[in-house]
Design a protein around this motif. Structure first.
Motif, short mmCIF file in Angstrom:
data_model
loop_
_atom_site.label_atom_id
_atom_site.label_comp_id
_atom_site.label_asym_id
_atom_site.label_seq_id
_atom_site.Cartn_x
_atom_site.Cartn_y
_atom_site.Cartn_z
N PRO A 25 0.80 -1.23 0.00
CA PRO A 25 0.00 0.00 0.00
C PRO A 25 0.83 1.28 0.00
O PRO A 25 0.49 2.24 -0.68
CB PRO A 25 -0.82 -0.09 1.28
N CYS A 26 1.94 1.30 0.73
CA CYS A 26 2.71 2.54 0.84
C CYS A 26 3.94 2.54 -0.05
O CYS A 26 4.61 3.57 -0.18
CB CYS A 26 3.10 2.81 2.29
N GLY A 27 4.29 1.42 -0.64
CA GLY A 27 5.46 1.35 -1.51
C GLY A 27 6.78 1.45 -0.77
O GLY A 27 7.80 1.80 -1.34
N THR A 31 4.18 5.95 4.68
CA THR A 31 3.08 6.91 4.74
C THR A 31 2.17 6.73 3.53
O THR A 31 2.61 6.31 2.46
CB THR A 31 3.60 8.36 4.75
N VAL A 32 0.91 7.04 3.71
CA VAL A 32 -0.07 7.00 2.63
C VAL A 32 -0.83 8.31 2.62
O VAL A 32 -0.94 8.99 3.64
CB VAL A 32 -1.05 5.82 2.78
N ALA A 33 -1.35 8.68 1.46
CA ALA A 33 -2.12 9.92 1.33
C ALA A 33 -3.56 9.66 1.75
O ALA A 33 -4.18 8.69 1.34
CB ALA A 33 -2.07 10.42 -0.10
N ALA A 34 -4.09 10.55 2.58
CA ALA A 34 -5.48 10.47 3.01
C ALA A 34 -6.19 11.73 2.55
O ALA A 34 -5.69 12.85 2.72
CB ALA A 34 -5.56 10.35 4.54
N THR A 35 -7.35 11.57 1.94
CA THR A 35 -8.11 12.72 1.43
C THR A 35 -8.75 13.46 2.58
O THR A 35 -9.36 12.86 3.46
CB THR A 35 -9.19 12.23 0.45
N VAL A 36 -8.63 14.79 2.57
CA VAL A 36 -9.25 15.64 3.58
C VAL A 36 -10.56 16.14 3.01
O VAL A 36 -10.61 16.71 1.93
CB VAL A 36 -8.33 16.83 3.93
N GLY A 46 -8.21 18.40 -0.35
CA GLY A 46 -6.78 18.15 -0.44
C GLY A 46 -6.42 16.79 0.14
O GLY A 46 -7.29 15.97 0.40
N GLN A 47 -5.13 16.60 0.33
CA GLN A 47 -4.65 15.35 0.91
C GLN A 47 -3.60 15.64 1.97
O GLN A 47 -2.93 16.66 1.92
CB GLN A 47 -4.03 14.45 -0.17
N GLN A 48 -3.50 14.73 2.91
CA GLN A 48 -2.46 14.83 3.93
C GLN A 48 -1.82 13.46 4.10
O GLN A 48 -2.45 12.44 3.81
CB GLN A 48 -3.00 15.34 5.26
N ASP A 49 -0.59 13.43 4.56
CA ASP A 49 0.10 12.17 4.79
C ASP A 49 -0.36 11.55 6.10
O ASP A 49 -0.57 12.24 7.09
CB ASP A 49 1.61 12.37 4.84
N GLY A 50 -0.51 10.24 6.07
CA GLY A 50 -0.89 9.50 7.26
C GLY A 50 -0.05 8.24 7.38
O GLY A 50 0.60 7.80 6.43
N GLY A 57 4.18 2.08 9.49
CA GLY A 57 5.23 3.04 9.24
C GLY A 57 6.61 2.48 9.04
O GLY A 57 7.56 3.23 8.83
N THR A 58 6.78 1.17 9.06
CA THR A 58 8.11 0.59 8.88
C THR A 58 8.50 0.51 7.41
O THR A 58 9.68 0.55 7.09
CB THR A 58 8.21 -0.81 9.49
N GLY A 59 7.54 0.38 6.51
CA GLY A 59 7.82 0.28 5.10
C GLY A 59 8.11 -1.12 4.61
O GLY A 59 8.31 -1.35 3.42
N THR A 60 8.15 -2.10 5.51
CA THR A 60 8.40 -3.48 5.11
C THR A 60 7.10 -4.26 5.13
O THR A 60 6.19 -3.96 5.90
CB THR A 60 9.40 -4.17 6.06
N ASP A 61 7.01 -5.27 4.28
CA ASP A 61 5.81 -6.08 4.17
C ASP A 61 5.69 -6.98 5.39
O ASP A 61 6.59 -7.78 5.66
CB ASP A 61 5.87 -6.90 2.89
#
Length: 64
Positions: A25-27, A31-36, A46-50, A57-61
Motif C-alpha cells: 500500500p505505501c510502496g 506513509t499514505v495519502a489520506a483525502t481531507v 486536499g490530501q495529507q500524509d498518514g 510506518g516501517t515500510g516493510t511487508d
C-alpha cells in the motif's frame, strides 16, 4: 591428480542478506495519502500524509 575441495566457496558460506519486501500500500515509504474532506456535503479539498496501517510506518511487508 587434483585434490578435493572440503569447504564451500566463500560466497556460499556468507550469503548476502536479502532486502525485506516493500509494503504494497505505501510502496516502502511508511506513509499514505489520506483525502481531507470538509463541509456538509463532505467535498474533498486536499490530501495529507498518514501512517500506513498495514506496516505501521516501517515500510516493510508484514507478510514476508
Amino acid at each position: 591428480m587434483a585434490t578435493k575441495r572440503t569447504t564451500a566457496p566463500k560466497a556460499a558460506r556468507n550469503p548476502v542478506p536479502a532486502e525485506p519486501a516493500k509494503c504494497p500500500p505505501c510502496g516502502g515509504t511508511g506513509t499514505v495519502a489520506a483525502t481531507v474532506r470538509v463541509g456538509r456535503k463532505r467535498r474533498p479539498v486536499g490530501q495529507q500524509d498518514g501512517l500506513c496501517l498495514n506496516c505501521f510506518g516501517t515500510g516493510t511487508d508484514p507478510e514476508s
